[in-house]
Design a protein around this motif. Structure first.
Motif, mmCIF file in Angstrom:
data_model
loop_
_atom_site.group_PDB
_atom_site.id
_atom_site.type_symbol
_atom_site.label_atom_id
_atom_site.label_comp_id
_atom_site.label_asym_id
_atom_site.label_seq_id
_atom_site.Cartn_x
_atom_site.Cartn_y
_atom_site.Cartn_z
ATOM 1 N N ASN A 1 -9.585 -11.348 -9.517
ATOM 2 C CA ASN A 1 -10.326 -10.691 -8.444
ATOM 3 C C ASN A 1 -9.498 -10.515 -7.184
ATOM 4 O O ASN A 1 -10.048 -10.418 -6.086
ATOM 5 C CB ASN A 1 -11.626 -11.431 -8.133
ATOM 6 C CG ASN A 1 -12.593 -11.402 -9.296
ATOM 7 O OD1 ASN A 1 -12.770 -10.369 -9.934
ATOM 8 N ND2 ASN A 1 -13.199 -12.541 -9.594
ATOM 9 N N ASP A 2 -8.192 -10.458 -7.349
ATOM 10 C CA ASP A 2 -7.281 -10.052 -6.274
ATOM 11 C C ASP A 2 -6.717 -8.676 -6.596
ATOM 12 O O ASP A 2 -6.592 -8.295 -7.764
ATOM 13 C CB ASP A 2 -6.101 -11.028 -6.146
ATOM 14 C CG ASP A 2 -6.481 -12.324 -5.460
ATOM 15 O OD1 ASP A 2 -7.543 -12.372 -4.821
ATOM 16 O OD2 ASP A 2 -5.699 -13.282 -5.569
ATOM 17 N N PHE A 3 -6.362 -7.937 -5.543
ATOM 18 C CA PHE A 3 -5.586 -6.714 -5.702
ATOM 19 C C PHE A 3 -4.124 -7.013 -5.394
ATOM 20 O O PHE A 3 -3.809 -7.678 -4.397
ATOM 21 C CB PHE A 3 -6.052 -5.623 -4.723
ATOM 22 C CG PHE A 3 -7.256 -4.854 -5.172
ATOM 23 C CD1 PHE A 3 -7.134 -3.834 -6.099
ATOM 24 C CD2 PHE A 3 -8.505 -5.138 -4.659
ATOM 25 C CE1 PHE A 3 -8.235 -3.111 -6.515
ATOM 26 C CE2 PHE A 3 -9.613 -4.426 -5.057
ATOM 27 C CZ PHE A 3 -9.488 -3.403 -5.987
ATOM 28 N N HIS A 4 -3.244 -6.547 -6.255
ATOM 29 C CA HIS A 4 -1.815 -6.565 -5.979
ATOM 30 C C HIS A 4 -1.404 -5.152 -5.587
ATOM 31 O O HIS A 4 -1.865 -4.163 -6.172
ATOM 32 C CB HIS A 4 -1.029 -7.020 -7.209
ATOM 33 C CG HIS A 4 0.397 -6.559 -7.211
ATOM 34 N ND1 HIS A 4 0.828 -5.481 -7.962
ATOM 35 C CD2 HIS A 4 1.479 -6.991 -6.519
ATOM 36 C CE1 HIS A 4 2.110 -5.287 -7.742
ATOM 37 N NE2 HIS A 4 2.526 -6.183 -6.880
ATOM 38 N N VAL A 5 -0.537 -5.030 -4.577
ATOM 39 C CA VAL A 5 -0.097 -3.723 -4.089
ATOM 40 C C VAL A 5 1.423 -3.658 -4.122
ATOM 41 O O VAL A 5 2.112 -4.602 -3.725
ATOM 42 C CB VAL A 5 -0.578 -3.474 -2.641
ATOM 43 C CG1 VAL A 5 -0.137 -2.080 -2.172
ATOM 44 C CG2 VAL A 5 -2.090 -3.616 -2.541
ATOM 45 N N SER A 6 1.943 -2.548 -4.610
ATOM 46 C CA SER A 6 3.381 -2.304 -4.558
ATOM 47 C C SER A 6 3.610 -0.817 -4.352
ATOM 48 O O SER A 6 2.665 -0.021 -4.391
ATOM 49 C CB SER A 6 4.084 -2.781 -5.843
ATOM 50 O OG SER A 6 3.623 -2.039 -6.967
ATOM 51 N N GLN B 1 3.266 -2.487 5.018
ATOM 52 C CA GLN B 1 3.101 -3.897 5.360
ATOM 53 C C GLN B 1 2.013 -4.583 4.549
ATOM 54 O O GLN B 1 1.914 -5.804 4.535
ATOM 55 C CB GLN B 1 2.778 -4.034 6.852
ATOM 56 C CG GLN B 1 3.936 -3.684 7.764
ATOM 57 C CD GLN B 1 3.531 -3.632 9.222
ATOM 58 O OE1 GLN B 1 2.409 -4.015 9.564
ATOM 59 N NE2 GLN B 1 4.416 -3.157 10.081
ATOM 60 N N VAL B 2 1.181 -3.794 3.859
ATOM 61 C CA VAL B 2 0.112 -4.408 3.085
ATOM 62 C C VAL B 2 0.651 -5.116 1.847
ATOM 63 O O VAL B 2 -0.014 -5.995 1.293
ATOM 64 C CB VAL B 2 -0.932 -3.344 2.691
ATOM 65 C CG1 VAL B 2 -0.484 -2.542 1.478
ATOM 66 C CG2 VAL B 2 -2.288 -3.991 2.428
ATOM 67 N N MET B 3 1.868 -4.754 1.412
ATOM 68 C CA MET B 3 2.444 -5.454 0.264
ATOM 69 C C MET B 3 2.626 -6.930 0.607
ATOM 70 O O MET B 3 3.173 -7.276 1.645
ATOM 71 C CB MET B 3 3.780 -4.816 -0.119
ATOM 72 C CG MET B 3 3.650 -3.415 -0.687
ATOM 73 S SD MET B 3 5.226 -2.727 -1.239
ATOM 74 C CE MET B 3 6.115 -2.646 0.314
ATOM 75 N N GLY B 4 2.158 -7.782 -0.293
ATOM 76 C CA GLY B 4 2.250 -9.212 -0.060
ATOM 77 C C GLY B 4 1.026 -9.802 0.589
ATOM 78 O O GLY B 4 0.880 -11.025 0.630
ATOM 79 N N ARG B 5 0.125 -8.961 1.083
ATOM 80 C CA ARG B 5 -1.114 -9.470 1.654
ATOM 81 C C ARG B 5 -2.190 -9.535 0.569
ATOM 82 O O ARG B 5 -2.240 -8.698 -0.317
ATOM 83 C CB ARG B 5 -1.598 -8.583 2.807
ATOM 84 C CG ARG B 5 -0.681 -8.587 4.013
ATOM 85 C CD ARG B 5 -1.195 -7.638 5.072
ATOM 86 N NE ARG B 5 -0.282 -7.576 6.207
ATOM 87 C CZ ARG B 5 -0.436 -8.258 7.322
ATOM 88 N NH1 ARG B 5 -1.473 -9.072 7.460
ATOM 89 N NH2 ARG B 5 0.429 -8.143 8.302
ATOM 90 N N ARG B 6 -3.050 -10.507 0.661
ATOM 91 C CA ARG B 6 -4.126 -10.652 -0.318
ATOM 92 C C ARG B 6 -5.269 -9.716 0.050
ATOM 93 O O ARG B 6 -5.761 -9.724 1.167
ATOM 94 C CB ARG B 6 -4.628 -12.091 -0.350
ATOM 95 C CG ARG B 6 -5.792 -12.310 -1.313
ATOM 96 C CD ARG B 6 -6.237 -13.760 -1.319
ATOM 97 N NE ARG B 6 -7.371 -13.971 -2.210
ATOM 98 C CZ ARG B 6 -8.636 -13.869 -1.825
ATOM 99 N NH1 ARG B 6 -8.906 -13.564 -0.565
ATOM 100 N NH2 ARG B 6 -9.615 -14.073 -2.687
ATOM 101 N N ILE B 7 -5.681 -8.893 -0.906
ATOM 102 C CA ILE B 7 -6.871 -8.061 -0.751
ATOM 103 C C ILE B 7 -7.868 -8.535 -1.796
ATOM 104 O O ILE B 7 -7.637 -8.414 -3.002
ATOM 105 C CB ILE B 7 -6.548 -6.572 -0.939
ATOM 106 C CG1 ILE B 7 -5.557 -6.106 0.130
ATOM 107 C CG2 ILE B 7 -7.819 -5.735 -0.884
ATOM 108 C CD1 ILE B 7 -5.164 -4.642 0.006
ATOM 109 N N ALA C 1 -9.083 -0.155 2.617
ATOM 110 C CA ALA C 1 -8.719 -1.524 2.243
ATOM 111 C C ALA C 1 -7.396 -1.921 2.887
ATOM 112 O O ALA C 1 -7.234 -3.052 3.368
ATOM 113 C CB ALA C 1 -8.638 -1.655 0.721
ATOM 114 N N PHE C 2 -6.430 -0.992 2.901
ATOM 115 C CA PHE C 2 -5.158 -1.274 3.572
ATOM 116 C C PHE C 2 -5.389 -1.543 5.051
ATOM 117 O O PHE C 2 -4.863 -2.508 5.627
ATOM 118 C CB PHE C 2 -4.214 -0.080 3.425
ATOM 119 C CG PHE C 2 -3.554 0.057 2.075
ATOM 120 C CD1 PHE C 2 -3.910 -0.747 1.010
ATOM 121 C CD2 PHE C 2 -2.571 1.012 1.874
ATOM 122 C CE1 PHE C 2 -3.304 -0.621 -0.221
ATOM 123 C CE2 PHE C 2 -1.946 1.147 0.647
ATOM 124 C CZ PHE C 2 -2.316 0.338 -0.407
#
Length: 350
Positions: free
Chosen positions: A106-111, A147-153, A196-197
């Protein structure tokens, strides 16, 4: 329905499966270096649902390491964002030596295809719903979005929950959508990703007004669907729950050619219709179905149902009951026709 393709490594000889998976992932996102302890007999499956420039891809696959290197970026960069909604399993990602993140269910990963990364999944197979979209379509300044990469969504609260619900709805059943719906669905996905970002970065002021309005409309609709059983669901209570005026609420729906009252009514009727068609609920009284979806008065429900679907609820249920046929014959059913013929005449979800 919208176009989709299905790929399964199990349809190939064992020796060809991992290389085929590498090629599939390269076409889905961007060329990557992939490695796995299960490469000798790799098990992976993916559905690619094409929504114009946006692709939604549910997948389950064996443990894997993804690497997007500077050399691969220089050779080929589609300039895309990738999001993975992790439904089962775990993973960890790193961007250089200083930025790392761990992801659980239930986390989103962003790259992004434009930045080097390394992703390791856990020891067990993972199940995800992936999203690919052009960076240019996310209406946020690049410095914020990167900058959203590495942040938990989180997919269980706030905008992340809205995005997750929408993606899961698309992935669950594409048959309800026509090809022309693809670009419209892509617009909603893009707006929710941008929101979301922005939420993750506390950068909401950078969202264009139209994106904020679409996102608010989706939040309101999700609220309505969660509270359909409440007879006290009114424009006033909806507006108060979202800290907006009733006139603002009316404008949100008017922009989509709807009224608040018609949307509530149509959603209630559609949920009641589904229950009436459910064989497991065939003995439940019609008035109980009506009350469950916010119609405490049976006569009012029958009138609204007949207006929306062209027949009373009792007749719909009777037409759906299996009829006895000759021995050995399957009972006739016109469920497919009714499912199409009895769609609400106004209002729409999403």
């Amino acid at each position: 329905m919208v176009h989709e393709s299905v790929f399964r490594t199990q349809d190939l000889p064992a020796a060809d499966r991992f290389e085929a998976w590498i090629q599939r992932m390269g076409r889905t996102h961007a060329p990557m270096q992939l490695s796995s302890e299960h490469a000798a007999d790799y098990d992976g499956s993916q559905r690619a649902i094409l929504l114009g420039d946006v692709t939604v891809w549910p997948a389950t696959f064996d443990p894997l390491v993804f690497r997007r290197t500077p050399r691969l970026i220089r050779a080929s960069d589609p300039e895309a964002y990738h999001l993975s909604l992790l439904l089962k399993g775990e993973g960890a990602a790193s961007w250089g030596s200083s930025r790392q993140a761990v992801y659980t269910m239930n986390d989103f990963h962003v790259s992004t295809s434009s930045r080097p990364f390394e992703i390791h999944t856990g020891a067990d197979p993972v199940t995800i719903v992936g999203v690919e979209m052009p960076r240019a379509q996310v209406p946020l300044p690049g410095r914020h979005a990167d900058q959203v990469m590495g942040r938990r969504i989180s997919a269980t609260e706030g905008i992340g929950a809205l995005l997750a619900q929408f993606l899961l709805r698309i992935a669950a059943d594409t048959s309800r959508y026509r090809p022309a719906d693809g670009p419209r669905l892509a617009t909603v996905v893009t707006d929710l990703v941008a929101a979301a970002f922005a939420h993750a970065l506390d950068a909401d002021p950078s969202l264009p007004p139209e994106s904020r309005h679409r996102t608010l409309a989706l939040r309101v609709k999700a609220f309505v669907r969660r509270h359909l059983a409440d007879p006290g669901l009114t424009p006033a209570t909806i507006a108060a729950a979202h800290h907006i005026s009733r006139s603002h609420l009316y404008r949100l729906f008017r922009a989509e050619g709807l009224t608040v009252a018609s949307y509530i009514r149509d959603q209630r009727l559609e949920h009641a219709r589904r229950d009436l068609l459910d064989p497991a609920r065939s003995t439940e009284p019609i008035h109980a179905v009506a009350a469950r979806w916010g119609f405490p008065r049976a006569a009012e429900f029958t009138r609204a149902f007949r207006t929306a679907y062209g027949l009373p609820p009792s007749e719909l249920r009777a037409r759906e009951r299996p009829r006895p046929g000759p021995p050995g014959d399957a009972p006739p059913s016109d469920r497919g026709r009714l499912a199409n013929d009895t769609a609400p005449r106004s209002g729409a979800s999403w």
